[in-house]
Design a protein around this motif. Structure first.
Motif, mmCIF file in Angstrom:
data_model
loop_
_atom_site.group_PDB
_atom_site.id
_atom_site.type_symbol
_atom_site.label_atom_id
_atom_site.label_comp_id
_atom_site.label_asym_id
_atom_site.label_seq_id
_atom_site.Cartn_x
_atom_site.Cartn_y
_atom_site.Cartn_z
ATOM 1 N N ARG A 151 38.979 42.829 43.627
ATOM 2 C CA ARG A 151 39.636 41.594 43.519
ATOM 3 C C ARG A 151 41.273 41.849 43.463
ATOM 4 N N VAL A 152 41.919 41.084 43.262
ATOM 5 C CA VAL A 152 43.538 41.529 43.809
ATOM 6 C C VAL A 152 44.584 40.799 42.258
ATOM 7 N N MET A 153 45.127 41.244 42.008
ATOM 8 C CA MET A 153 45.596 40.553 40.882
ATOM 9 C C MET A 153 46.675 39.973 41.114
ATOM 10 N N SER A 211 43.085 38.644 38.023
ATOM 11 C CA SER A 211 42.320 39.079 38.432
ATOM 12 C C SER A 211 41.267 38.027 39.790
ATOM 13 N N HIS A 267 45.865 40.650 51.249
ATOM 14 C CA HIS A 267 45.111 40.868 50.333
ATOM 15 C C HIS A 267 43.941 41.035 51.054
ATOM 16 N N THR A 327 48.048 44.889 43.490
ATOM 17 C CA THR A 327 47.651 45.524 42.483
ATOM 18 C C THR A 327 45.920 45.083 43.078
ATOM 19 N N PHE A 328 44.826 46.451 42.741
ATOM 20 C CA PHE A 328 43.762 45.649 43.008
ATOM 21 C C PHE A 328 42.774 46.254 42.552
ATOM 22 N N VAL A 329 41.706 45.608 41.737
ATOM 23 C CA VAL A 329 41.351 45.836 40.683
ATOM 24 C C VAL A 329 39.162 46.663 41.254
ATOM 25 N N THR A 342 43.025 48.977 37.470
ATOM 26 C CA THR A 342 43.882 47.932 38.604
ATOM 27 C C THR A 342 45.317 49.477 39.462
ATOM 28 N N LYS A 343 44.974 49.259 40.514
ATOM 29 C CA LYS A 343 45.532 50.740 41.503
ATOM 30 C C LYS A 343 46.232 49.729 42.676
#
Length: 149
Positions: free
Chosen positions: A5-7, A12, A35, A54-56, A62-63
């Protein structure tokens, strides 16, 4: 597309969410096309760049891909979904989705080295043309069991 998932605007979101409704509008949101390049038809510009957002991770943290590149890159690329999310950082980009396909196939199309991704081609299911997004919407297990899916 990244399986992670992406922010998006503080929430999310998955690539399935992007495809569900208002796809063009959602793909225009910051970080979404990089993404979800398959869903957003942005493979030519994003297939090798990796997610800019930022992905989950599966553990909920999240990074960004910069985090993957910074330290212990091989170990971080081995985390579930990261190699398909940070394609450039994890050196997992090979080939091009813009290359012509000699013979259309119902089989999944491998875009990334050793990885299977959904085919961008539509398939006939019970006499109707369907996409992988349709399969993912609801009743995924049931739909995946249908002939040709």
């Amino acid at each position: 597309d990244s399986p992670l998932r992406v922010m998006v605007n503080g929430k999310s979101r998955s690539c399935v969410w992007v495809a569900r409704t208002g796809t063009e509008r959602r793909c225009a949101l910051e970080n979404v096309a990089s993404h979800c390049p398959v869903t957003c038809n942005a493979c030519s510009s994003n297939q090798c760049s990796g997610s800019s957002g930022t992905f989950v991770l599966e553990n909920g943290l999240t990074k960004p891909c910069d985090w993957v590149a910074r330290l212990n890159t091989n170990e971080r690329c081995a985390l579930e979904g990261v190699e398909d999310t940070c394609r450039q950082t994890c050196s997992s980009c090979v080939g091009s989705t813009d290359a012509p396909v000699a013979t259309p196939s119902l089989a999944p199309v491998s875009v990334l080295s050793g990885h299977c991704v959904d085919s961008p081609l539509r398939v006939m299911v019970n006499g109707k043309s369907r996409s992988c997004v349709w399969v993912a919407r609801t009743g995924t297990e049931r739909r995946c069991a249908l002939e040709n899916v």
